[in-house]
Scaffold this motif. Structure first.
Motif, PDB file in Angstrom:
ATOM      1  N   ARG A 172       0.833  -1.206   0.000  1.00  0.00           N
ATOM      2  CA  ARG A 172       0.000   0.000   0.000  1.00  0.00           C
ATOM      3  C   ARG A 172       0.866   1.253   0.000  1.00  0.00           C
ATOM      4  NH1 ARG A 172      -5.118  -0.805   4.155  1.00  0.00           N
ATOM      5  NH2 ARG A 172      -6.204  -2.409   2.935  1.00  0.00           N
ATOM      6  N   ALA A 173       1.920   1.204   0.802  1.00  0.00           N
ATOM      7  CA  ALA A 173       2.802   2.367   0.888  1.00  0.00           C
ATOM      8  C   ALA A 173       3.449   2.672  -0.462  1.00  0.00           C
ATOM      9  CB  ALA A 173       3.881   2.124   1.945  1.00  0.00           C
ATOM     10  N   MET A 174       3.778   1.628  -1.224  1.00  0.00           N
ATOM     11  CA  MET A 174       4.372   1.832  -2.548  1.00  0.00           C
ATOM     12  C   MET A 174       3.420   2.606  -3.446  1.00  0.00           C
ATOM     13  SD  MET A 174       7.496   0.454  -3.086  1.00  0.00           S
ATOM     14  CE  MET A 174       7.635  -0.253  -4.734  1.00  0.00           C
ATOM     15  N   GLU A 175       2.116   2.278  -3.380  1.00  0.00           N
ATOM     16  CA  GLU A 175       1.152   2.996  -4.206  1.00  0.00           C
ATOM     17  C   GLU A 175       0.909   4.403  -3.675  1.00  0.00           C
ATOM     18  OE1 GLU A 175      -3.389   2.689  -6.026  1.00  0.00           O
ATOM     19  OE2 GLU A 175      -2.451   0.917  -5.145  1.00  0.00           O
ATOM     20  N   SER A 176       0.802   4.538  -2.351  1.00  0.00           N
ATOM     21  CA  SER A 176       0.578   5.859  -1.766  1.00  0.00           C
ATOM     22  C   SER A 176       1.761   6.778  -2.020  1.00  0.00           C
ATOM     23  CB  SER A 176       0.337   5.735  -0.257  1.00  0.00           C
ATOM     24  OG  SER A 176      -0.859   5.044   0.015  1.00  0.00           O
ATOM     25  N   PRO A 189      14.743   2.808  -6.139  1.00  0.00           N
ATOM     26  CA  PRO A 189      15.401   2.585  -4.842  1.00  0.00           C
ATOM     27  C   PRO A 189      14.856   3.489  -3.732  1.00  0.00           C
ATOM     28  CG  PRO A 189      17.020   2.628  -6.595  1.00  0.00           C
ATOM     29  CD  PRO A 189      15.723   3.067  -7.209  1.00  0.00           C
ATOM     30  N   LEU A 190      14.648   4.766  -4.046  1.00  0.00           N
ATOM     31  CA  LEU A 190      14.124   5.682  -3.036  1.00  0.00           C
ATOM     32  C   LEU A 190      12.661   5.377  -2.729  1.00  0.00           C
ATOM     33  CD1 LEU A 190      14.756   8.017  -1.223  1.00  0.00           C
ATOM     34  CD2 LEU A 190      14.188   9.588  -3.070  1.00  0.00           C
ATOM     35  N   ASN A 196       9.014   1.556   2.801  1.00  0.00           N
ATOM     36  CA  ASN A 196       9.293   0.756   3.998  1.00  0.00           C
ATOM     37  C   ASN A 196       9.306   1.632   5.250  1.00  0.00           C
ATOM     38  OD1 ASN A 196      10.172  -2.316   3.659  1.00  0.00           O
ATOM     39  ND2 ASN A 196      10.772  -1.235   1.790  1.00  0.00           N
ATOM     40  N   THR A 197       9.885   2.817   5.125  1.00  0.00           N
ATOM     41  CA  THR A 197       9.928   3.731   6.272  1.00  0.00           C
ATOM     42  C   THR A 197       8.531   4.174   6.674  1.00  0.00           C
ATOM     43  OG1 THR A 197      12.116   4.544   5.635  1.00  0.00           O
ATOM     44  CG2 THR A 197      10.814   5.943   7.091  1.00  0.00           C
ATOM     45  N   MET A 198       7.720   4.558   5.687  1.00  0.00           N
ATOM     46  CA  MET A 198       6.368   5.030   5.985  1.00  0.00           C
ATOM     47  C   MET A 198       5.501   3.915   6.558  1.00  0.00           C
ATOM     48  SD  MET A 198       6.468   8.188   5.445  1.00  0.00           S
ATOM     49  CE  MET A 198       4.719   8.578   5.607  1.00  0.00           C
ATOM     50  N   SER A 199       5.700   2.693   6.074  1.00  0.00           N
ATOM     51  CA  SER A 199       4.937   1.567   6.594  1.00  0.00           C
ATOM     52  C   SER A 199       5.301   1.299   8.053  1.00  0.00           C
ATOM     53  CB  SER A 199       5.196   0.311   5.749  1.00  0.00           C
ATOM     54  OG  SER A 199       4.431  -0.777   6.211  1.00  0.00           O
TER      55      SER A 199
END
Length: 288
Positions: A172-176, A189-190, A196-199
């Motif tokens: 989900r974080a990848m899409e958000s 990469p970023l 991952n950090t936001m999750s």
């Protein structure tokens, strides 16, 4: 003797707003009120030349920023958006207050965007909406205990629920992530590191804090929490009426609908609220 280094007090939105030019703010709000009264009466505003231009400083996919934007849009208040960088904080105003949203009333168009010389600011989403509430005709609603309780729920419970839902898994974080940072941060990469950090922040830091404002059962998923939050809001709509405000939307309707938009941009979270009576309410709000 031992001396203790004084602790620097964090600058709150209330403190920062109090430092602004109150005379200039009042003048801008008065002009906005005259415009809104003419608009509500179906007349062409005669004082547009006296209106202060407004810059809205915001982060992408920020629920609080969406709330302010929604109130401005619903009331057809003209403004320009300045999208700030959530990583470097560039494009935020050049002041000690480094959070969004912020609005700036423009009194000197020759000054650089975001410069204090350009005009006074109002910061913090609740304080912004409260300041705009009088000119936009919401004064009585803002003083109503029922509306206050609902707005408090939106700002403290539903806002956290939407944030956690958007970043509750790395997928989900990848899409958000695509919707919350500028294009130059979108390389893979970023994007992976940021997601991952936001999750982690959402699940380990933000989710536990929801319990301070809304009951959460042991082991309950964030989707279940947000669905119950949406039902809590629907249950506050008067019986037989389409909106929290009755026959027409009030400030709580406008703020709630604006915050839901942050969930709808993510295909993995849109389904949490696109159902039942909440979807019926949202479908009535959408055309307004």
């Amino acid at each position: 003797d031992q001396t203790t280094k004084p602790v620097k007090k964090e600058l709150t939105g209330t403190d920062f707003n109090a430092q602004q030019d109150q005379v200039a703010i009042k003048k801008c709000l008065n002009a906005l009120e005259v415009r809104q009264e003419a608009r509500n009466a179906g007349k062409v505003p005669s004082n547009d030349s006296e209106l202060c231009d407004i810059d809205l400083f915001r982060f992408l996919s920020c629920p609080y920023c969406a709330k302010v934007k929604g109130v401005l849009d619903y009331n057809d208040v003209p403004y320009k958006t300045v999208t700030a960088d959530p990583i470097t904080f560039s494009h935020l105003p050049q002041t000690p207050y480094s959070m969004a949203p912020q609005i700036q009333f423009i009194v000197d168009k020759t000054a650089p965007v975001g410069s204090p010389a350009r005009g006074p600011f109002i910061v913090d989403s609740d304080l912004i909406v409260t300041a705009l509430g009088g000119p936009l005709g919401y004064s009585s609603q803002l003083a109503d205990p029922r509306v206050k309780e609902t707005r408090n729920f939106i700002s403290n419970a539903f806002s956290r629920g939407t944030f956690v839902a958007m970043y509750s898994t790395v997928k989900r974080a990848m899409e958000s992530y695509k919707h919350c940072v500028p294009q130059h941060y979108q390389y893979l990469p970023l994007r992976v590191a940021g997601s991952n950090t936001m999750s982690f922040i959402a699940t380990k830091k933000a989710f536990p804090k929801i319990k301070e404002h809304f009951p959460v059962s042991e082991g309950e998923s964030i989707d279940s929490v947000v669905e119950r939050q949406s039902n809590w809001f629907v249950d506050r709509i008067p019986s037989g009426k389409p909106f929290h405000g009755g026959d027409k939307p009030d400030i709580a309707d406008v703020e709630m609908f604006a915050m839901t938009q942050t969930l709808l941009v993510n295909s993995q979270t849109a389904g949490i609220i696109n159902k039942g009576l909440f979807q019926d309410w949202a479908s009535k709000m959408a055309p307004l």
